[in-house]
Motif scaffolding. Sequence first.
Motif, PDB file in Angstrom:
ATOM      1  N   THR A  39      30.739  33.887  90.312  1.00 32.57           N
ATOM      2  CA  THR A  39      29.682  33.805  91.237  1.00 32.57           C
ATOM      3  C   THR A  39      29.233  32.577  91.320  1.00 32.57           C
ATOM      4  OG1 THR A  39      27.841  33.803  89.602  1.00 32.57           O
ATOM      5  CG2 THR A  39      28.971  35.989  90.248  1.00 32.57           C
ATOM      6  N   ASP A  40      28.423  32.324  92.527  1.00 35.45           N
ATOM      7  CA  ASP A  40      27.875  30.882  93.070  1.00 35.45           C
ATOM      8  C   ASP A  40      27.255  30.294  91.873  1.00 35.45           C
ATOM      9  OD1 ASP A  40      28.981  31.406  95.596  1.00 35.45           O
ATOM     10  OD2 ASP A  40      27.130  32.118  96.676  1.00 35.45           O
ATOM     11  N   ASP A  41      26.472  30.938  91.167  1.00 36.70           N
ATOM     12  CA  ASP A  41      25.789  30.380  89.980  1.00 36.70           C
ATOM     13  C   ASP A  41      26.556  30.375  88.693  1.00 36.70           C
ATOM     14  OD1 ASP A  41      25.052  33.038  89.847  1.00 36.70           O
ATOM     15  OD2 ASP A  41      23.244  32.705  89.385  1.00 36.70           O
ATOM     16  N   GLY A  42      27.749  30.978  88.632  1.00 40.77           N
ATOM     17  CA  GLY A  42      28.620  31.135  87.521  1.00 40.77           C
ATOM     18  C   GLY A  42      28.916  29.907  86.723  1.00 40.77           C
ATOM     19  N   LEU A  43      29.045  30.072  85.562  1.00 44.59           N
ATOM     20  CA  LEU A  43      29.389  28.825  84.541  1.00 44.59           C
ATOM     21  C   LEU A  43      30.736  29.010  83.946  1.00 44.59           C
ATOM     22  CD1 LEU A  43      26.039  28.178  82.940  1.00 44.59           C
ATOM     23  CD2 LEU A  43      27.072  27.114  84.879  1.00 44.59           C
ATOM     24  N   VAL A  44      31.308  27.750  83.601  1.00 49.18           N
ATOM     25  CA  VAL A  44      32.688  27.980  82.841  1.00 49.18           C
ATOM     26  C   VAL A  44      32.201  27.133  81.372  1.00 49.18           C
ATOM     27  CG1 VAL A  44      35.132  27.293  82.833  1.00 49.18           C
ATOM     28  CG2 VAL A  44      33.885  27.574  84.901  1.00 49.18           C
ATOM     29  N   GLY A  45      32.731  27.813  80.478  1.00 47.49           N
ATOM     30  CA  GLY A  45      32.408  27.121  79.024  1.00 47.49           C
ATOM     31  C   GLY A  45      33.939  26.852  78.581  1.00 47.49           C
ATOM     32  N   VAL A  46      34.115  25.587  77.958  1.00 45.09           N
ATOM     33  CA  VAL A  46      35.391  25.146  77.514  1.00 45.09           C
ATOM     34  C   VAL A  46      34.970  24.719  75.886  1.00 45.09           C
ATOM     35  CG1 VAL A  46      37.108  23.219  77.656  1.00 45.09           C
ATOM     36  CG2 VAL A  46      36.083  24.224  79.842  1.00 45.09           C
ATOM     37  N   VAL A  47      36.026  25.407  75.074  1.00 43.77           N
ATOM     38  CA  VAL A  47      36.113  24.706  73.712  1.00 43.77           C
ATOM     39  C   VAL A  47      37.669  24.151  73.574  1.00 43.77           C
ATOM     40  CG1 VAL A  47      36.045  25.159  71.250  1.00 43.77           C
ATOM     41  CG2 VAL A  47      34.440  26.203  72.943  1.00 43.77           C
ATOM     42  N   GLN A  48      37.786  22.934  73.407  1.00 40.01           N
ATOM     43  CA  GLN A  48      39.204  22.515  73.333  1.00 40.01           C
ATOM     44  C   GLN A  48      39.275  21.348  72.432  1.00 40.01           C
ATOM     45  OE1 GLN A  48      42.052  23.138  75.091  1.00 40.01           O
ATOM     46  NE2 GLN A  48      42.911  21.545  73.633  1.00 40.01           N
ATOM     47  N   HIS A  49      40.371  21.444  71.483  1.00 39.40           N
ATOM     48  CA  HIS A  49      40.749  20.404  70.688  1.00 39.40           C
ATOM     49  C   HIS A  49      40.876  19.022  71.464  1.00 39.40           C
ATOM     50  CE1 HIS A  49      42.615  23.890  68.460  1.00 39.40           C
ATOM     51  NE2 HIS A  49      43.277  23.997  69.561  1.00 39.40           N
ATOM     52  N   ARG A  50      40.179  18.315  70.774  1.00 38.54           N
ATOM     53  CA  ARG A  50      39.656  16.841  71.650  1.00 38.54           C
ATOM     54  C   ARG A  50      40.681  15.717  70.850  1.00 38.54           C
ATOM     55  NH1 ARG A  50      33.619  15.733  71.694  1.00 38.54           N
ATOM     56  NH2 ARG A  50      33.638  16.259  69.553  1.00 38.54           N
ATOM     57  N   ALA A  51      41.238  14.924  71.659  1.00 39.91           N
ATOM     58  CA  ALA A  51      42.075  13.963  71.502  1.00 39.91           C
ATOM     59  C   ALA A  51      41.453  12.586  71.479  1.00 39.91           C
ATOM     60  CB  ALA A  51      43.158  13.618  72.411  1.00 39.91           C
ATOM     61  N   PRO A  52      41.730  11.621  70.564  1.00 43.85           N
ATOM     62  CA  PRO A  52      40.696  10.465  70.654  1.00 43.85           C
ATOM     63  C   PRO A  52      40.901   9.952  72.045  1.00 43.85           C
ATOM     64  CG  PRO A  52      42.094  10.304  68.491  1.00 43.85           C
ATOM     65  CD  PRO A  52      42.763  11.673  69.492  1.00 43.85           C
ATOM     66  N   GLU A  53      40.149   9.062  72.528  1.00 43.86           N
ATOM     67  CA  GLU A  53      40.093   8.377  73.920  1.00 43.86           C
ATOM     68  C   GLU A  53      40.992   7.350  73.871  1.00 43.86           C
ATOM     69  OE1 GLU A  53      39.050   9.431  77.076  1.00 43.86           O
ATOM     70  OE2 GLU A  53      38.043  11.176  75.983  1.00 43.86           O
ATOM     71  N   TRP A  85      50.599  11.325  74.919  1.00 47.27           N
ATOM     72  CA  TRP A  85      50.342  11.967  73.663  1.00 47.27           C
ATOM     73  C   TRP A  85      49.496  13.083  73.762  1.00 47.27           C
ATOM     74  CZ3 TRP A  85      46.565  13.298  70.381  1.00 47.27           C
ATOM     75  CH2 TRP A  85      46.789  13.298  69.150  1.00 47.27           C
ATOM     76  N   ALA A  86      48.484  12.806  74.645  1.00 44.39           N
ATOM     77  CA  ALA A  86      47.288  13.956  74.811  1.00 44.39           C
ATOM     78  C   ALA A  86      47.512  14.691  76.110  1.00 44.39           C
ATOM     79  CB  ALA A  86      45.995  13.081  74.922  1.00 44.39           C
ATOM     80  N   GLU A  87      48.678  15.068  76.228  1.00 41.89           N
ATOM     81  CA  GLU A  87      48.891  15.884  77.696  1.00 41.89           C
ATOM     82  C   GLU A  87      48.717  17.429  77.265  1.00 41.89           C
ATOM     83  OE1 GLU A  87      52.611  15.155  79.484  1.00 41.89           O
ATOM     84  OE2 GLU A  87      53.851  15.640  77.607  1.00 41.89           O
ATOM     85  N   GLY A  88      48.927  17.723  75.969  1.00 42.04           N
ATOM     86  CA  GLY A  88      48.736  19.100  75.630  1.00 42.04           C
ATOM     87  C   GLY A  88      49.661  19.538  74.405  1.00 42.04           C
ATOM     88  N   ASN A  89      50.982  19.047  74.441  1.00 45.77           N
ATOM     89  CA  ASN A  89      51.963  19.483  73.849  1.00 45.77           C
ATOM     90  C   ASN A  89      51.692  19.494  72.225  1.00 45.77           C
ATOM     91  OD1 ASN A  89      53.619  20.001  75.773  1.00 45.77           O
ATOM     92  ND2 ASN A  89      54.429  17.879  75.819  1.00 45.77           N
ATOM     93  N   ARG A  90      50.750  18.581  71.774  1.00 43.92           N
ATOM     94  CA  ARG A  90      50.201  18.515  70.684  1.00 43.92           C
ATOM     95  C   ARG A  90      48.947  19.256  70.260  1.00 43.92           C
ATOM     96  NH1 ARG A  90      52.977  14.744  67.575  1.00 43.92           N
ATOM     97  NH2 ARG A  90      54.621  13.558  68.583  1.00 43.92           N
ATOM     98  N   GLY A  91      48.473  20.023  71.234  1.00 43.97           N
ATOM     99  CA  GLY A  91      47.343  20.741  71.135  1.00 43.97           C
ATOM    100  C   GLY A  91      45.859  20.090  71.455  1.00 43.97           C
ATOM    101  N   TYR A  92      46.099  18.577  71.781  1.00 40.38           N
ATOM    102  CA  TYR A  92      44.701  17.942  71.863  1.00 40.38           C
ATOM    103  C   TYR A  92      44.846  17.366  73.437  1.00 40.38           C
ATOM    104  CZ  TYR A  92      44.302  17.139  67.060  1.00 40.38           C
ATOM    105  OH  TYR A  92      44.171  17.391  65.501  1.00 40.38           O
TER     106      TYR A  92
END
Length: 286
Positions: free
Chosen positions: A185-199, A205-212
């Motif tokens: 909807t116009d006011d809808g939201l997306v919630g994300v929880v994701q394995h976090r790679a070090p910056e 390395w952090a493209e997703g193949n390792r989960g991060y």
Amino acid sequence: MVRINTCILTISLALLGAIHPAQADDNSAALEQAITARSAEDRARDGARHPGQTLAFFQLEPGMTVVEVLPGGGWYSHILANYLGKEGTLYGVNYADTMWPMFSFATPEWSAKRIAATAGFPDLVGDLSDSGIKAVGFTIDAVPPEVAGTVDRVLLIRALHNLNRFEAKAGTRSQALSAVRGMLTDDGLVGVVQHRAPESASDEWAEGNRGYLKQSAVIAMFEEAGFELVAESDINANPKDKPGAEDIVWRLPPSLRTSKDDPQLRAALLAIGESDRMTLLFRKAN
């Protein structure tokens, strides 16, 4: 953009959603009831996954229409079905059927099982909950026309790294985020929880193949897809998770994939706990 560092459900709901305090209290109680109604086995993961705080941060309310991307065995679906209730709708949205064979370990039997799970989502929800909620399954590349513009919340909980890992090959992440935007909807939201790679990790390395994935990269990909960051939280942070160059996220609990024959390593990984995870909230940009 708001940064939230609280584990109190009522405060999260009231701060983020401008909900009346009494309504926030009612929602908190209903969410807590949905969480505690599960089996002891499922509740054993709550200390690492923080479902109550996470769903409150995502501003879910009973009666909403919610998309859960990659519902799997229904760990979150169980909570969602009971919390959203009979006035709610829960869509279980899987990856495109063509994506499953792209995994290096995929067998025809494994892919077929994942494909079949999409049509079986209503049965899964029916087995988990007697709330009477409407439950429908479909794939991210085949959103029914009637769903467009009707979804209040889309949840991408530990599902984004797989979409990103095949982006260069098949545009999976771009297609998925476009579909997500179209469902909201116009006011809808997306919630994300994701394995976090070090910056400091390399982009490769952090493209997703390792989960991060890097948090900065996740924010950038959402902004590119027409979203803006509303809030971020450390609800699911774990500073003990410091992956090295050879590490994969599945070395940690619950998978413990790399230590099955090494009790000492297994104990060390159990002491770390589950992965460090970013928790982000996005909305459509104007």
